[in-house]
Design a protein around this motif. Sequence first.
Motif, PDB file in Angstrom:
ATOM      1  N   SER A   1       0.819  -1.217   0.000  1.00  0.00           N
ATOM      2  CA  SER A   1       0.000   0.000   0.000  1.00  0.00           C
ATOM      3  C   SER A   1       0.847   1.258   0.000  1.00  0.00           C
ATOM      4  O   SER A   1       0.344   2.336  -0.334  1.00  0.00           O
ATOM      5  CB  SER A   1      -0.935   0.016   1.219  1.00  0.00           C
ATOM      6  N   PHE A   2       2.129   1.146   0.348  1.00  0.00           N
ATOM      7  CA  PHE A   2       3.014   2.300   0.425  1.00  0.00           C
ATOM      8  C   PHE A   2       3.577   2.638  -0.950  1.00  0.00           C
ATOM      9  O   PHE A   2       4.166   1.796  -1.618  1.00  0.00           O
ATOM     10  CB  PHE A   2       4.159   2.011   1.399  1.00  0.00           C
ATOM     11  N   VAL A   3       3.394   3.891  -1.364  1.00  0.00           N
ATOM     12  CA  VAL A   3       3.911   4.368  -2.647  1.00  0.00           C
ATOM     13  C   VAL A   3       5.373   4.772  -2.433  1.00  0.00           C
ATOM     14  O   VAL A   3       5.669   5.876  -1.958  1.00  0.00           O
ATOM     15  CB  VAL A   3       3.083   5.561  -3.176  1.00  0.00           C
ATOM     16  N   GLU A   4       6.285   3.877  -2.796  1.00  0.00           N
ATOM     17  CA  GLU A   4       7.701   4.105  -2.547  1.00  0.00           C
ATOM     18  C   GLU A   4       8.280   5.068  -3.576  1.00  0.00           C
ATOM     19  O   GLU A   4       8.052   4.920  -4.775  1.00  0.00           O
ATOM     20  CB  GLU A   4       8.447   2.767  -2.604  1.00  0.00           C
ATOM     21  N   GLY A   5       8.986   6.075  -3.104  1.00  0.00           N
ATOM     22  CA  GLY A   5       9.646   7.011  -4.014  1.00  0.00           C
ATOM     23  C   GLY A   5       9.260   8.457  -3.801  1.00  0.00           C
ATOM     24  O   GLY A   5      10.116   9.286  -3.453  1.00  0.00           O
ATOM     25  N   PRO A   6       7.993   8.838  -4.020  1.00  0.00           N
ATOM     26  CA  PRO A   6       7.612  10.242  -3.865  1.00  0.00           C
ATOM     27  C   PRO A   6       7.783  10.750  -2.431  1.00  0.00           C
ATOM     28  O   PRO A   6       7.405  10.072  -1.470  1.00  0.00           O
ATOM     29  CB  PRO A   6       6.130  10.255  -4.275  1.00  0.00           C
ATOM     30  N   ARG A   7       8.352  11.946  -2.319  1.00  0.00           N
ATOM     31  CA  ARG A   7       8.548  12.602  -1.036  1.00  0.00           C
ATOM     32  C   ARG A   7       7.833  13.954  -1.055  1.00  0.00           C
ATOM     33  O   ARG A   7       7.629  14.555  -2.114  1.00  0.00           O
ATOM     34  CB  ARG A   7      10.042  12.831  -0.768  1.00  0.00           C
ATOM     35  N   PRO A   8       7.435  14.470   0.110  1.00  0.00           N
ATOM     36  CA  PRO A   8       6.730  15.759   0.127  1.00  0.00           C
ATOM     37  C   PRO A   8       7.627  16.899  -0.345  1.00  0.00           C
ATOM     38  O   PRO A   8       8.823  16.932  -0.028  1.00  0.00           O
ATOM     39  CB  PRO A   8       6.326  15.921   1.596  1.00  0.00           C
ATOM     40  N   LEU A   9       7.055  17.806  -1.100  1.00  0.00           N
ATOM     41  CA  LEU A   9       7.798  18.957  -1.593  1.00  0.00           C
ATOM     42  C   LEU A   9       8.230  19.859  -0.442  1.00  0.00           C
ATOM     43  O   LEU A   9       9.243  20.551  -0.528  1.00  0.00           O
ATOM     44  CB  LEU A   9       6.935  19.734  -2.593  1.00  0.00           C
ATOM     45  N   ALA A  10       7.456  19.846   0.646  1.00  0.00           N
ATOM     46  CA  ALA A  10       7.808  20.612   1.840  1.00  0.00           C
ATOM     47  C   ALA A  10       7.402  19.791   3.069  1.00  0.00           C
ATOM     48  O   ALA A  10       6.402  19.067   3.021  1.00  0.00           O
ATOM     49  CB  ALA A  10       7.110  21.967   1.846  1.00  0.00           C
ATOM     50  N   PRO A  11       8.166  19.873   4.152  1.00  0.00           N
ATOM     51  CA  PRO A  11       7.801  19.115   5.358  1.00  0.00           C
ATOM     52  C   PRO A  11       6.488  19.589   5.942  1.00  0.00           C
ATOM     53  O   PRO A  11       6.128  20.759   5.840  1.00  0.00           O
ATOM     54  CB  PRO A  11       8.978  19.386   6.307  1.00  0.00           C
ATOM     55  N   GLY A  12       5.776  18.653   6.555  1.00  0.00           N
ATOM     56  CA  GLY A  12       4.522  18.988   7.212  1.00  0.00           C
ATOM     57  C   GLY A  12       3.296  18.848   6.340  1.00  0.00           C
ATOM     58  O   GLY A  12       2.169  19.013   6.825  1.00  0.00           O
ATOM     59  N   TYR A  13       3.487  18.555   5.060  1.00  0.00           N
ATOM     60  CA  TYR A  13       2.331  18.353   4.187  1.00  0.00           C
ATOM     61  C   TYR A  13       1.539  17.124   4.622  1.00  0.00           C
ATOM     62  O   TYR A  13       2.107  16.107   5.024  1.00  0.00           O
ATOM     63  CB  TYR A  13       2.767  18.155   2.734  1.00  0.00           C
ATOM     64  N   ARG A  14       0.228  17.236   4.493  1.00  0.00           N
ATOM     65  CA  ARG A  14      -0.649  16.105   4.789  1.00  0.00           C
ATOM     66  C   ARG A  14      -1.892  16.232   3.931  1.00  0.00           C
ATOM     67  O   ARG A  14      -2.425  17.331   3.738  1.00  0.00           O
ATOM     68  CB  ARG A  14      -1.028  16.074   6.271  1.00  0.00           C
ATOM     69  N   VAL A  15      -2.373  15.109   3.410  1.00  0.00           N
ATOM     70  CA  VAL A  15      -3.595  15.129   2.622  1.00  0.00           C
ATOM     71  C   VAL A  15      -4.281  13.776   2.710  1.00  0.00           C
ATOM     72  O   VAL A  15      -3.626  12.733   2.845  1.00  0.00           O
ATOM     73  CB  VAL A  15      -3.308  15.487   1.143  1.00  0.00           C
ATOM     74  N   VAL A  16      -5.600  13.799   2.686  1.00  0.00           N
ATOM     75  CA  VAL A  16      -6.423  12.600   2.545  1.00  0.00           C
ATOM     76  C   VAL A  16      -7.504  12.952   1.532  1.00  0.00           C
ATOM     77  O   VAL A  16      -8.177  13.985   1.669  1.00  0.00           O
ATOM     78  CB  VAL A  16      -7.075  12.177   3.875  1.00  0.00           C
ATOM     79  N   GLY A  17      -7.664  12.115   0.496  1.00  0.00           N
ATOM     80  CA  GLY A  17      -8.673  12.411  -0.508  1.00  0.00           C
ATOM     81  C   GLY A  17      -8.876  11.273  -1.474  1.00  0.00           C
ATOM     82  O   GLY A  17      -8.222  10.224  -1.389  1.00  0.00           O
ATOM     83  N   SER A  18      -9.790  11.504  -2.402  1.00  0.00           N
ATOM     84  CA  SER A  18     -10.143  10.505  -3.407  1.00  0.00           C
ATOM     85  C   SER A  18      -9.154  10.550  -4.563  1.00  0.00           C
ATOM     86  O   SER A  18      -8.830  11.627  -5.073  1.00  0.00           O
ATOM     87  CB  SER A  18     -11.564  10.789  -3.920  1.00  0.00           C
ATOM     88  N   ALA A  19      -8.700   9.380  -5.004  1.00  0.00           N
ATOM     89  CA  ALA A  19      -7.705   9.306  -6.077  1.00  0.00           C
ATOM     90  C   ALA A  19      -8.315   9.634  -7.432  1.00  0.00           C
ATOM     91  O   ALA A  19      -9.280   9.008  -7.876  1.00  0.00           O
ATOM     92  CB  ALA A  19      -7.087   7.918  -6.112  1.00  0.00           C
ATOM     93  N   LEU A  20      -7.734  10.641  -8.079  1.00  0.00           N
ATOM     94  CA  LEU A  20      -8.028  10.991  -9.468  1.00  0.00           C
ATOM     95  C   LEU A  20      -6.777  10.603 -10.249  1.00  0.00           C
ATOM     96  O   LEU A  20      -5.699  11.143  -9.998  1.00  0.00           O
ATOM     97  CB  LEU A  20      -8.298  12.490  -9.581  1.00  0.00           C
ATOM     98  N   THR A  21      -6.885   9.673 -11.185  1.00  0.00           N
ATOM     99  CA  THR A  21      -5.687   9.049 -11.751  1.00  0.00           C
ATOM    100  C   THR A  21      -5.340   9.564 -13.145  1.00  0.00           C
ATOM    101  O   THR A  21      -6.214   9.865 -13.958  1.00  0.00           O
ATOM    102  CB  THR A  21      -5.854   7.525 -11.812  1.00  0.00           C
ATOM    103  N   LEU A  22      -4.033   9.628 -13.396  1.00  0.00           N
ATOM    104  CA  LEU A  22      -3.481  10.035 -14.697  1.00  0.00           C
ATOM    105  C   LEU A  22      -2.343   9.089 -15.050  1.00  0.00           C
ATOM    106  O   LEU A  22      -1.450   8.858 -14.226  1.00  0.00           O
ATOM    107  CB  LEU A  22      -2.973  11.472 -14.626  1.00  0.00           C
ATOM    108  N   GLN A  23      -2.375   8.570 -16.265  1.00  0.00           N
ATOM    109  CA  GLN A  23      -1.371   7.601 -16.709  1.00  0.00           C
ATOM    110  C   GLN A  23      -0.551   8.176 -17.857  1.00  0.00           C
ATOM    111  O   GLN A  23      -1.096   8.593 -18.878  1.00  0.00           O
ATOM    112  CB  GLN A  23      -2.065   6.309 -17.173  1.00  0.00           C
ATOM    113  N   PHE A  24       0.764   8.224 -17.664  1.00  0.00           N
ATOM    114  CA  PHE A  24       1.680   8.511 -18.758  1.00  0.00           C
ATOM    115  C   PHE A  24       2.102   7.188 -19.391  1.00  0.00           C
ATOM    116  O   PHE A  24       2.124   6.154 -18.730  1.00  0.00           O
ATOM    117  CB  PHE A  24       2.925   9.240 -18.246  1.00  0.00           C
ATOM    118  N   MET A  25       2.436   7.239 -20.671  1.00  0.00           N
ATOM    119  CA  MET A  25       2.957   6.075 -21.383  1.00  0.00           C
ATOM    120  C   MET A  25       4.231   6.473 -22.125  1.00  0.00           C
ATOM    121  O   MET A  25       4.460   7.657 -22.391  1.00  0.00           O
ATOM    122  CB  MET A  25       1.914   5.540 -22.372  1.00  0.00           C
ATOM    123  N   PRO A  26       5.072   5.493 -22.476  1.00  0.00           N
ATOM    124  CA  PRO A  26       6.281   5.824 -23.230  1.00  0.00           C
ATOM    125  C   PRO A  26       5.930   6.446 -24.579  1.00  0.00           C
ATOM    126  O   PRO A  26       4.969   6.042 -25.235  1.00  0.00           O
ATOM    127  CB  PRO A  26       6.970   4.465 -23.414  1.00  0.00           C
TER     128      PRO A  26
END
Length: 282
Positions: free
Chosen positions: A72-97
């Motif tokens: 369940s943990f999304v490994e890699g992305p880090r907060p742009l600034a410390p202290g950020y927090r969010v809970v919400g509904s996923a709106l998805t976007l897919q990039f392709m090669p």
Amino acid sequence: MTLPSTPDGHPRASNGHPAPAGTDAPLVRPDVTLPVRGGAYRRPDAGTVARLGQVSSATACAKLHGLGLRHSFVEGPRPLAPGYRVVGSALTLQFMPQREDLAAGDEQEYVERHTALWHVLEAARPGDVLVIQAYGSRFSGCVGDILARYFQRRGGAGIVVDGRIRDSGKIRDLGLPVWSTGVTPHYASQSELFPWAYDVPVAVGGVLCLPGDLVVADDDGPVIVPQAMAEEVVASAQDHEEWEGFSRLRLDEGARLSDYYPLTPDTRGEFEAWRSAQSSAR
């Protein structure tokens, strides 16, 4: 038909890229309609989002693990600034090669306005968290200042990118919570990726995210909570957060770690009595 030449004298295809060696014909474009959009989905109700808003990403991840969900943990992305927090509904976007027979050539940045990147922003609703599949790309600035600003104005709550962003200073000034793997000066389709689809399942940091799943993200990183499991996570997490608060009090008073973290059968009884007293005092 003679095509315009590249600086080295090779013919240029109709998409702005050099034509295959030995030919003067443009690449044949496949019969693909873009952007691709997935089917309709249901966003979680506001009450569920609010209840999950009291749960940290660490607790959500632990409770999902206990319920049998190992990734369940999304490994890699880090907060742009410390202290950020969010809970919400996923709106998805897919990039392709990118592929040469689909690339848009020199006008690519302007062609982006007709891609899934623009369409997904128009689909945003208040409380949405934009979750972007970008394969951890180091060279694709999936979102910049203007797009982030527009998303925020539409009520977007945050962005999780399995890849890079651009205009990081301006996005930080917006105060919009963003998690990414880093920054780049490139625009979204300048390098090896292209905005392809939205409202579709995406893979981010090794985790599957479906449209309408819940995203819990804070300093420890983003966690994807399946919508159907959200209430069970909330119920389990509430008890967990409460007994951890009780344990902190006892440890600060000098109690032994092994007695209070985690609770033993005896200290669990002590906690239940403490919780009951706290409820009565409210």
